[in-house]
Design an enzyme around this catalytic site. Structure first.
Site, PDB file in Angstrom:
ATOM      1  N   SER A 135     -20.785 -10.440 -27.920  1.00 18.83           N
ATOM      2  CA  SER A 135     -22.030 -11.210 -27.966  1.00 18.83           C
ATOM      3  C   SER A 135     -22.383 -11.808 -26.616  1.00 18.83           C
ATOM      4  O   SER A 135     -23.561 -11.939 -26.276  1.00 18.83           O
ATOM      5  CB  SER A 135     -21.908 -12.337 -29.001  1.00 18.83           C
ATOM      6  OG  SER A 135     -21.588 -11.826 -30.268  1.00 18.83           O
ATOM      7  N   GLY A 169     -15.710  -2.214 -23.669  1.00 19.88           N
ATOM      8  CA  GLY A 169     -15.971  -3.049 -24.840  1.00 19.88           C
ATOM      9  C   GLY A 169     -17.145  -3.967 -24.605  1.00 19.88           C
ATOM     10  O   GLY A 169     -17.470  -4.295 -23.460  1.00 19.88           O
ATOM     11  N   SER A 216     -19.192  -8.268 -21.612  1.00 19.23           N
ATOM     12  CA  SER A 216     -18.539  -6.971 -21.758  1.00 19.23           C
ATOM     13  C   SER A 216     -17.164  -6.989 -21.096  1.00 19.23           C
ATOM     14  O   SER A 216     -16.854  -7.865 -20.294  1.00 19.23           O
ATOM     15  CB  SER A 216     -19.403  -5.876 -21.125  1.00 19.23           C
ATOM     16  OG  SER A 216     -20.675  -5.817 -21.744  1.00 19.23           O
ATOM     17  N   ASP A 243      -8.292 -15.106 -35.668  1.00 22.87           N
ATOM     18  CA  ASP A 243      -9.258 -13.996 -35.661  1.00 22.87           C
ATOM     19  C   ASP A 243      -8.519 -12.661 -35.652  1.00 22.87           C
ATOM     20  O   ASP A 243      -8.898 -11.743 -34.922  1.00 22.87           O
ATOM     21  CB  ASP A 243     -10.191 -14.110 -34.454  1.00 22.87           C
ATOM     22  CG  ASP A 243     -11.425 -13.213 -34.569  1.00 22.87           C
ATOM     23  OD1 ASP A 243     -11.746 -12.781 -35.708  1.00 22.87           O
ATOM     24  OD2 ASP A 243     -12.065 -12.934 -33.540  1.00 22.87           O
TER      25      ASP A 243
END
Length: 328
Positions: free
Chosen positions: A35, A32, A38, A148
């Site tokens: 911003s 993954g 990783s 989120d």
């Protein structure tokens, strides 16, 4: 980075693979990207288990993220233990990076599943949504909000059970009551709390966030859950998020369902209860007691239900005497 007690100090090194080796982690492939860094698979040699390592670059990350959101994320995750939440193991800080060691979910995420296979059958949607409901009930009963929730933050383990992830915007909702009050009385004040940090993705954001208004973060979570359930059974989002003005208009109306999908009326009713204006929106307690959810619920979260019921009862009794708290 602030709140130094949250992290373990790591030796200075330029190669994060070498640093991870020192701690016993053999870093593998990337799974993954974000911003600020990783996520990688890693093998923890000391216990012979696979884990996930989230590696955050201090150069790429903003000061606000490093000093506010990242410490908050770690502090929240450290107190959470639930079968439908990704487990936090440890955090390590070097001069240039922060490493967060997490449980590895080996089944990808729900968004990838939808993109590959299309809409879920209602039993599968019920399984995943009821697991999401149990995880969020656990959070809300601890006065913690996620802020989120979206399909890509619902990971799947090797048995295709949901694991809620990414607590970057999560927070413990404060109370203005003195420490001497009972825990349930202190907790209830969270229901009078409004946030003004506009978190998450527009597609999953409640109308209050889209309008830039202070919002109840518990109800923003349940709105996002409505978007998730709709997308599980329809295979596309309920609202067009390519244009903010259009999105805001659409969220003011009752959501519609495509005629070519067979969706039970019970499921539709639950979605409609979540995707409505804040004053009428379903709470997590409403959702966990919903007849459609109960059909798929693997177990009754009696402890969380008791806490949530006590919080709601106290809130209804005292809300006329409380002022709203607004924080970020």
């Amino acid at each position: 980075m602030g709140k130094g007690d949250v992290l373990e100090a790591a030796p200075t090194t330029t190669a994060y693979h070498s640093l991870m080796d020192e701690y016993g982690y053999e870093v593998g492939k990337a799974i993954g990207h974000g911003s600020y860094g990783s996520v990688y698979e890693a093998f923890y040699t000391k216990q012979k288990v696979m884990v996930a390592v989230k590696i955050i670059s201090k150069k790429k990350a903003s000061d606000d993220y490093l000093n506010k959101f990242l410490p908050r994320e770690i502090q929240v995750m450290k107190v959470l233990r639930h079968k439908y939440l990704i487990n936090f193991y440890r955090a390590i800080e070097s001069t240039s990076r922060v490493y967060i060691i997490l449980e590895l979910a080996q089944g990808g995420d729900v968004l990838e599943w939808i993109q590959r296979y299309g809409a879920c059958s209602e039993p599968l949607a019920g399984k995943w949504f009821s697991q999401l409901t149990l995880g969020i009930a656990y959070l809300h009963s601890k006065s913690i909000v996620h802020r989120d929730l979206k399909l890509e933050n619902l990971l799947l383990d090797k048995w295709e059970n949901v694991k809620i992830s990414d607590f970057g915007f999560a927070k413990m909702v404060p109370s203005n009551q003195p420490v001497g009050c009972s825990p349930s009385y202190r907790q209830v004040n969270c229901f009078s709390h409004l946030s003004q940090t506009y978190c998450g993705s527009f597609a999953y954001a409640c109308p209050e966030i889209l309008r830039g208004l202070p919002y109840n973060p518990f109800l923003s979570d349940t709105w996002s859950m409505g978007v998730i359930l709709y997308t599980l059974v329809v295979a596309h989002l309920p609202f067009d998020d390519t244009n903010l003005k259009k999105l805001l208009r659409e969220t003011q109306k009752e959501v519609t369902f495509p005629a070519n999908h067979t969706i039970s009326q019970e499921c539709k009713n639950l979605i409609l209860q979540m995707l409505r204006q804040a004053t009428k929106r379903a709470t997590i307690l409403d959702i966990i007691k919903d007849s459609w959810v109960l059909k798929f619920q693997p177990e009754q979260p009696t402890h969380e239900i008791r806490l949530l019921e006590a919080m709601c009862q106290l809130h209804n009794t005292t809300k006329q005497h409380q002022s709203l708290q607004i924080t970020t």
